[in-house]
Design an enzyme around this catalytic site. Structure first.
Site, short mmCIF file in Angstrom:
data_model
loop_
_atom_site.label_atom_id
_atom_site.label_comp_id
_atom_site.label_asym_id
_atom_site.label_seq_id
_atom_site.Cartn_x
_atom_site.Cartn_y
_atom_site.Cartn_z
N SER A 73 -72.45 -67.62 48.54
CA SER A 73 -72.53 -67.05 49.90
C SER A 73 -73.94 -66.53 50.19
CB SER A 73 -71.48 -65.95 50.11
OG SER A 73 -71.85 -64.77 49.45
N ASN B 37 -84.01 -61.55 42.63
CA ASN B 37 -82.58 -61.52 42.33
C ASN B 37 -81.91 -60.52 43.26
OD1 ASN B 37 -80.14 -62.04 40.85
ND2 ASN B 37 -80.43 -60.07 39.80
N HIS C 38 -78.66 -57.91 43.39
CA HIS C 38 -77.69 -57.24 42.52
C HIS C 38 -76.78 -56.35 43.38
CE1 HIS C 38 -76.07 -55.59 38.83
NE2 HIS C 38 -76.14 -54.40 39.38
N GLU D 115 -88.78 -59.37 32.58
CA GLU D 115 -88.14 -59.89 31.37
C GLU D 115 -86.90 -59.10 30.95
OE1 GLU D 115 -91.00 -60.90 28.33
OE2 GLU D 115 -92.32 -61.81 29.82
N GLY D 116 -86.58 -58.02 31.65
CA GLY D 116 -85.35 -57.28 31.35
C GLY D 116 -84.19 -57.78 32.19
C1 GRF Z 1 -73.30 -61.38 44.48
O1 GRF Z 1 -72.45 -60.26 44.49
C2 GRF Z 1 -74.65 -61.04 43.93
O2 GRF Z 1 -75.03 -59.73 44.20
C3 GRF Z 1 -74.45 -61.21 42.44
O3 GRF Z 1 -73.61 -62.33 42.33
C4 GRF Z 1 -72.81 -62.47 43.50
C5 GRF Z 1 -73.06 -63.84 44.03
O4 GRF Z 1 -72.26 -64.12 45.15
N1 GRF Z 1 -75.72 -61.38 41.78
P1 GRF Z 1 -72.51 -65.45 45.96
O5 GRF Z 1 -72.34 -66.61 44.96
O6 GRF Z 1 -73.88 -65.41 46.54
O7 GRF Z 1 -71.43 -65.51 47.00
#
Ligand code: GRF
Length: 211
Positions: free
Chosen positions: A13, A106, A108, A141-142
């Site tokens: 998504s 990324n 999160h 790298e973490g």
């Molecule tokens: C999301 O909650 C994102 O924060 C996490 O993995 C999930 C991925 O969801 N890293 P999608 O595949 O983008 O719908």
């Protein structure tokens, strides 16, 4: 035009939100390639339906760095400028991180540094915080430790389940991920230690590094 590379393992998504904003001209870039380590990832199918180059690259049984070398080679082949992890369920090797210094983002689903790692929404609910949210950060790298580009706060309601909370967070994920990508592509960020500061829009300062 800058090239984006998207890595995903599942639903996709966040990828779709990015793709929509690219199509709408809100993100001035092209999605050059979508890569998944899972053949059955719905995100991979959705990328193909959009006519994008979408590649399944199996990771099973491969040493982490061997796999990452294959991914990096593909990204370079497609001249990717910015790598966006969108639910990519693998930790990147130092080799990968060094191949794209400060050029991997990324998303999160928590307010880092709280609730890093897996099941962040469940962690937040069980801990009992009244607010959680999501974070876009540069990958170092973490695990979930890199400098923070953007965050959004989401309230935790008394009758929340992991599902309802995750859905509320996801809406914000889609919004701030695009925003962070835009800032990165426009070279609008300055990194000072762990802090990422915003440059005003307009002519780029000459001291600016790569973006
Ligand atoms: C999301 O909650 C994102 O924060 C996490 O993995 C999930 C991925 O969801 N890293 P999608 O595949 O983008 O719908």
């Amino acid at each position: 035009m800058k090239h984006l590379g998207i890595l995903l393992s599942g639903r996709g998504s966040n990828f779709e939100a990015i793709a929509r904003d690219v199509e709408a001209g809100k993100i001035n870039a092209r999605i050059a390639i979508v890569i998944s380590n899972r053949e059955d990832a719905p995100g991979l199918r959705r990328a193909r339906e959009r006519g994008l180059k979408a590649v399944y690259l199996p990771s099973k049984g491969k040493d982490r760095e061997v796999y990452d070398r294959e991914v990096v080679a593909l990204l370079n082949e497609h001249r990717v400028d910015l790598v966006c992890l969108a639910g990519f369920m693998r930790v990147l090797s130092p080799y990968f991180v060094r191949a794209f210094p400060r050029r991997i983002l990324n998303i999160h689903p928590a307010l880092l540094p709280a609730f890093a790692g897996l099941d962040a929404q469940k962690q937040a609910l069980e801990y009992g915080v009244k607010f959680t949210g999501c974070t876009v950060h540069i990958v170092d790298e973490g695990v979930d430790t890199g400098p923070i580009v953007a965050q959004a706060v989401v309230p935790v309601l008394d009758d929340d389940t992991v599902e309802t909370l995750s859905a509320r967070i996801l809406k914000e994920e889609h919004r701030i991920y695009s925003e962070a990508i835009r800032l990165m592509l426009e070279g609008r960020i300055r990194i000072e230690g762990r802090r990422i500061l915003l440059e005003p829009p307009g002519p780029r300062p000459t001291s600016e590094g790569h973006s």
